[in-house]
Design a protein around this motif. Sequence first.
Motif, PDB file in Angstrom:
ATOM      1  N   ALA A 186       3.055  -5.843  -9.182  1.00 55.19           N
ATOM      2  CA  ALA A 186       2.560  -4.554  -8.652  1.00 55.19           C
ATOM      3  C   ALA A 186       3.627  -4.021  -7.722  1.00 55.19           C
ATOM      4  N   ILE A 187       3.777  -2.691  -7.724  1.00 58.80           N
ATOM      5  CA  ILE A 187       4.875  -2.081  -6.961  1.00 58.80           C
ATOM      6  C   ILE A 187       4.396  -0.809  -6.257  1.00 58.80           C
ATOM      7  N   VAL A 188       4.961  -0.534  -5.085  1.00 58.69           N
ATOM      8  CA  VAL A 188       4.840   0.799  -4.481  1.00 58.69           C
ATOM      9  C   VAL A 188       6.250   1.310  -4.243  1.00 58.69           C
TER      10      VAL A 188
ATOM     11  N   PHE B 289      15.150   4.910  -3.479  1.00 57.88           N
ATOM     12  CA  PHE B 289      13.929   4.103  -3.538  1.00 57.88           C
ATOM     13  C   PHE B 289      13.772   3.219  -2.306  1.00 57.88           C
ATOM     14  N   ALA B 290      12.522   3.113  -1.862  1.00 61.44           N
ATOM     15  CA  ALA B 290      12.111   2.027  -0.976  1.00 61.44           C
ATOM     16  C   ALA B 290      10.976   1.377  -1.755  1.00 61.44           C
ATOM     17  N   LEU B 291      11.111   0.071  -1.998  1.00 60.87           N
ATOM     18  CA  LEU B 291      10.159  -0.597  -2.882  1.00 60.87           C
ATOM     19  C   LEU B 291       9.536  -1.812  -2.206  1.00 60.87           C
TER      20      LEU B 291
ATOM     21  N   PRO C 279      -0.499   1.596  -6.051  1.00 65.72           N
ATOM     22  CA  PRO C 279       0.511   0.794  -6.724  1.00 65.72           C
ATOM     23  C   PRO C 279       0.428   0.906  -8.252  1.00 65.72           C
ATOM     24  N   HIS C 280       1.585   0.677  -8.885  1.00 64.18           N
ATOM     25  CA  HIS C 280       1.638   0.622 -10.343  1.00 64.18           C
ATOM     26  C   HIS C 280       1.889  -0.813 -10.779  1.00 64.18           C
ATOM     27  N   MET C 281       1.368  -1.129 -11.982  1.00 64.97           N
ATOM     28  CA  MET C 281       1.601  -2.473 -12.519  1.00 64.97           C
ATOM     29  C   MET C 281       2.372  -2.373 -13.822  1.00 64.97           C
ATOM     30  N   ASP C 282       3.026  -3.446 -14.193  1.00 65.81           N
ATOM     31  CA  ASP C 282       3.720  -3.476 -15.472  1.00 65.81           C
ATOM     32  C   ASP C 282       2.686  -3.680 -16.577  1.00 65.81           C
ATOM     33  N   MET C 283       3.159  -3.519 -17.796  1.00 66.26           N
ATOM     34  CA  MET C 283       2.269  -3.581 -18.946  1.00 66.26           C
ATOM     35  C   MET C 283       1.481  -4.893 -19.038  1.00 66.26           C
TER      36      MET C 283
ATOM     37  N   ALA D  53       0.835  -1.207   0.000  1.00 69.41           N
ATOM     38  CA  ALA D  53       0.000   0.000   0.000  1.00 69.41           C
ATOM     39  C   ALA D  53       0.867   1.254   0.000  1.00 69.41           C
ATOM     40  N   HIS D  54       0.247   2.373  -0.376  1.00 71.19           N
ATOM     41  CA  HIS D  54       1.023   3.600  -0.600  1.00 71.19           C
ATOM     42  C   HIS D  54       0.171   4.838  -0.373  1.00 71.19           C
TER      43      HIS D  54
END
Length: 612
Positions: free
Chosen positions: A96-98, A163-165, A87-91, A70-71
């Motif tokens: 999924a990433i924050v 970055f903190a991922l 979060p964002h997702m790849d194509m 979560a973000h």
Amino acid sequence: MCGIVGYIGDKKATPILIQGLTRLEYRGYDSAGIAVIENNKIEVKKDKGRVSNLTLLDGIDNLEATIGIAHTRWATHGKPSKENSHPHMDMEGLFAIVHNGIIENYNELKNDLTQKGYKFISQTDTEVIVNLINYYYNQDKNEDELKFLRAVKNACMDLKGSFALEIISNKEPEKMIVVRKDSPLVIGKGNGESYIASDIPAILSYTRDFYFLNDYEFAYLSRNNIKFYDTNLNEIKKETKAIEWDSKGAEKDGYEHFMLKEINEQPKAIRETIGTRLNNSKVSFDELSFTREYLEEINKMYIVACGTAMHAGLVSKNIFEKLCKIPVEVDIASEFRYRDPLINNKTLVIYISQSGETADTIAALKLAKAKGAKTIAITNVIGSSITREADYSIYTHAGPEIAVASTKAYTSQVTMLALIALYFAEILERADTNKINTIKEDILKLPNKAEEVLKDTSEIQEVAKRIYKERDMFFLGRGVDYAVSLEGSLKLKEISYIHSEGYASGELKHGPIALIDIGVTVIATITNKDLVEKSISNIQEVISRGAKIIVVTNQNIENKGFDTIIRIPEISTEISPVLSIIPLQLLSYYISKEKGLDVDKPRNLAKSVTVE
Ligand code: AGP
């Protein structure tokens, strides 16, 4: 800036994630979102606006997943919008990433990926990272258990910046990866579960055992196990550290705002900061093993910090110079790091940072270290990034500070700096022992005297009601009172949005007095008995131009045409800012409240500034 939370275990993830985000909202509040893995599929819920909006999103209550990230966002790349929220997702929708931080080479990476056929829907640097992970994952023809980790690691090695991922993947629905570089992130160890957050208070109600990652250390989490890896993907061992903070510190505990609670916690925070350092004999600092020979060789000290922490440094210049006879320069970290300061192995640099995560302060520390100086970090947060960089770390024990406007951290920092000055002074023997002993005795009186200041705030509330509609105000003072005027002015600006200036009283007639007109409010602090007369004549200069005067003083001053006089207990001038700032903090607080503003989360601000 930006707050991230993660959970993996056997409980329902969504409420834990939302509660964590709520506690981290002071780090950013432009947009919020979560991603969980349910039935081997990634589900993302996000939108612009505050964390509370998240709970209104369709279907969020029905998510039963026990793994999620979560973000809460403080926008850097791309305006606040649903597309730019994390979060964002790849194509392909595999990951999924924050992300908290800034990727400096994201344009270059984005162009590269675009040429390879990748498409982007947001303007963020984060979407580039997640697609880069996708790229490395698809390139990798090995199908072993480290494939997900390898893809993340390879992507991280391409990133420049901070970055903190947290990353999850429907290819490994039982796993989560977290990694950091120059951005904060902690992992709380539970019983068969793990909690991840940007800072400790967000998850303190679940666990007291924390892992702290160094830059480029990867944590590969499954439900009841965490493995740590270095950049060669060799497994490394890490130990947990027990955190003693009371979880109540992260709650409002009956107060309307965190800021008011934290103002009222100052007597306790100061008491804890003093701890057992002051007893009948000499001031003790087991963390610092400085010899007389070393201290005698120091030719210069710098105190470097940002914002309120820098103001604590300004107050302390006086006590270090007076008691230790070492020249001290106080500098803003973002200036210091780029001005090629004169530093050698005879320079001592003290860095102050409540969060221990301020990007400019950490960069300024690395610079001085590289030039051979000894470095001391004063911070409030155990295990924070600054403590991993400094030669010596000293903790203020103010407890978690949640409100964006810093209060108890400041008074604890001023107290701690005074203690360090006394510690040096006793070794150096360059100052009058009586003077040293008086300040020592007075430091022990600070907690009770702070309680006295806080006892009755009705007069300050009255003043706030009278002046909250004003557009400009001035804060005046001489010596340490000038440093206090800068901090009083910063407090007012950040939470009330009233324009204000802090000035050295004697400087006013060199320009700014042109701004003084009928009805303008001027707040003067007077705590140095040697400067009372001079301060009063500066006040008369503005009274005769129609200004309304509020005086904060511990001196026996007659009311000579002032609007209000706020009396505080007397104490040695060197440490008087610990008490004189309290009425100014309260005044800002009540003005902000009167104006109906969001006291704890003022616009455009975040608690820790982890970007340049
Ligand atoms: C204080 O009220 C501010 N919000 C801000 O100036 C703060 O002191 C500054 O950003 C430094 O933070 P740090 O102490 O965590 O390094």
